[in-house]
Design a protein around this motif. Sequence first.
Motif, PDB file in Angstrom:
ATOM      1  N   SER A 133       0.825  -1.207   0.000  1.00 48.39           N
ATOM      2  CA  SER A 133       0.000   0.000   0.000  1.00 48.39           C
ATOM      3  C   SER A 133       0.861   1.259   0.000  1.00 48.39           C
ATOM      4  O   SER A 133       0.532   2.252  -0.659  1.00 48.39           O
ATOM      5  CB  SER A 133      -0.929  -0.002   1.221  1.00 48.39           C
ATOM      6  OG  SER A 133      -0.176  -0.059   2.426  1.00 48.39           O
ATOM      7  N   VAL A 134       1.974   1.233   0.720  1.00 49.65           N
ATOM      8  CA  VAL A 134       2.875   2.387   0.769  1.00 49.65           C
ATOM      9  C   VAL A 134       3.579   2.571  -0.568  1.00 49.65           C
ATOM     10  O   VAL A 134       3.726   3.695  -1.064  1.00 49.65           O
ATOM     11  CB  VAL A 134       3.891   2.217   1.912  1.00 49.65           C
ATOM     12  CG1 VAL A 134       4.860   3.394   1.944  1.00 49.65           C
ATOM     13  CG2 VAL A 134       3.181   2.090   3.255  1.00 49.65           C
ATOM     14  N   LEU A 135       4.011   1.476  -1.174  1.00 51.22           N
ATOM     15  CA  LEU A 135       4.682   1.554  -2.471  1.00 51.22           C
ATOM     16  C   LEU A 135       3.745   2.104  -3.545  1.00 51.22           C
ATOM     17  O   LEU A 135       4.140   2.945  -4.359  1.00 51.22           O
ATOM     18  CB  LEU A 135       5.187   0.168  -2.879  1.00 51.22           C
ATOM     19  CG  LEU A 135       6.301  -0.439  -2.023  1.00 51.22           C
ATOM     20  CD1 LEU A 135       6.648  -1.833  -2.530  1.00 51.22           C
ATOM     21  CD2 LEU A 135       7.530   0.447  -2.031  1.00 51.22           C
ATOM     22  N   VAL A 136       2.511   1.634  -3.554  1.00 48.31           N
ATOM     23  CA  VAL A 136       1.548   2.085  -4.560  1.00 48.31           C
ATOM     24  C   VAL A 136       1.253   3.573  -4.376  1.00 48.31           C
ATOM     25  O   VAL A 136       1.185   4.333  -5.352  1.00 48.31           O
ATOM     26  CB  VAL A 136       0.249   1.255  -4.474  1.00 48.31           C
ATOM     27  CG1 VAL A 136      -0.828   1.851  -5.358  1.00 48.31           C
ATOM     28  CG2 VAL A 136       0.525  -0.184  -4.870  1.00 48.31           C
ATOM     29  N   ALA A 137       1.067   4.005  -3.138  1.00 50.13           N
ATOM     30  CA  ALA A 137       0.806   5.429  -2.885  1.00 50.13           C
ATOM     31  C   ALA A 137       1.970   6.289  -3.342  1.00 50.13           C
ATOM     32  O   ALA A 137       1.774   7.378  -3.900  1.00 50.13           O
ATOM     33  CB  ALA A 137       0.528   5.639  -1.398  1.00 50.13           C
ATOM     34  N   SER A 138       3.190   5.823  -3.130  1.00 44.61           N
ATOM     35  CA  SER A 138       4.365   6.574  -3.577  1.00 44.61           C
ATOM     36  C   SER A 138       4.408   6.674  -5.098  1.00 44.61           C
ATOM     37  O   SER A 138       4.720   7.744  -5.655  1.00 44.61           O
ATOM     38  CB  SER A 138       5.639   5.906  -3.055  1.00 44.61           C
ATOM     39  OG  SER A 138       5.661   5.876  -1.645  1.00 44.61           O
ATOM     40  N   ASP A 139       4.084   5.577  -5.784  1.00 43.77           N
ATOM     41  CA  ASP A 139       4.081   5.593  -7.242  1.00 43.77           C
ATOM     42  C   ASP A 139       3.009   6.527  -7.790  1.00 43.77           C
ATOM     43  O   ASP A 139       3.208   7.200  -8.798  1.00 43.77           O
ATOM     44  CB  ASP A 139       3.863   4.183  -7.784  1.00 43.77           C
ATOM     45  CG  ASP A 139       5.098   3.314  -7.617  1.00 43.77           C
ATOM     46  OD1 ASP A 139       6.163   3.880  -7.301  1.00 43.77           O
ATOM     47  OD2 ASP A 139       5.010   2.085  -7.783  1.00 43.77           O
ATOM     48  N   PHE A 140       1.864   6.585  -7.137  1.00 43.07           N
ATOM     49  CA  PHE A 140       0.793   7.478  -7.585  1.00 43.07           C
ATOM     50  C   PHE A 140       1.203   8.940  -7.477  1.00 43.07           C
ATOM     51  O   PHE A 140       0.761   9.780  -8.262  1.00 43.07           O
ATOM     52  CB  PHE A 140      -0.484   7.241  -6.767  1.00 43.07           C
ATOM     53  CG  PHE A 140      -1.450   6.300  -7.437  1.00 43.07           C
ATOM     54  CD1 PHE A 140      -2.104   6.676  -8.586  1.00 43.07           C
ATOM     55  CD2 PHE A 140      -1.682   5.035  -6.919  1.00 43.07           C
ATOM     56  CE1 PHE A 140      -2.990   5.813  -9.222  1.00 43.07           C
ATOM     57  CE2 PHE A 140      -2.562   4.169  -7.536  1.00 43.07           C
ATOM     58  CZ  PHE A 140      -3.220   4.563  -8.695  1.00 43.07           C
TER      59      PHE A 140
END
Length: 261
Positions: A217-224
């Motif tokens: 979830s943290v990785l996806v938020a960073s990519d967004f």
Amino acid sequence: MRINGWAALRGYTFVVYGFVYLPIMLMGLFSLNSSDLIAFPLTGFTLDWYNQILHDERIFKGLLTTMSVAFPVTIITTVFGSMAALVLTRHQFKGKVAFLALLVLPFFVPKLIFAIAQVTFLNDIGIHKGLYTVWISQALIILPFVTIIIASVLFRIDKRLEEASGDLGATPWQTFCRVTLPLMKNGIMAGSFISFVLSNAEYTVSYFTSGRAQPLSVLVASDFRFNLSPSLNALAMLIVVFNILVIVVSEWFRRRGVQPE
């Protein structure tokens, strides 16, 4: 012209469901679009974005981190949630209202404030951030959900069955193992599945309390924030499908549990 009340209610329901699910449908549509731009018109059909996600080592490591958090959190919340539910529904003691208020307090505290408080407290006592700090923080905010689910099942159990077990000579432990536990197993199962799904989706607390090993979830938020790619739509759709499968499996087990032998 008078509008039928049921028709208006039905229309309102469709609007709400459309508002909730239409973005997900659009996300799935763009995950199949061959263009790098997330916009209409669509330029073609492709599965390359899914292939890119499935072969992304960084995403795979994030998924492993998420699973290494979700399973321990599920076990912790299920065990302590069951114990708390039994205390609330089967025992009378002084301070029961205070215990209940303390248990549901995470419902009313914003996650951002809760996460900052957790980080400050961990720093003050000299504990470095890692997976175990994510376990504790997530368990604290998920525990009330699991407890309420299991307690709702225990409230519906006829206490006379447990009293009859005691009258027939069973010890309290035997009554719990042979009467109470089989009757509350559907609640335990439902609570554990809910805990697993909530742990996978948790971002705020995970962001503040995780160390170098970051959940998905943290990785996806960073990519967004830095790279809005159609591959993220593909990843989101895979997560949606996975959560749906978890719910389907949970419901299947629940229905099997209520079938007469």
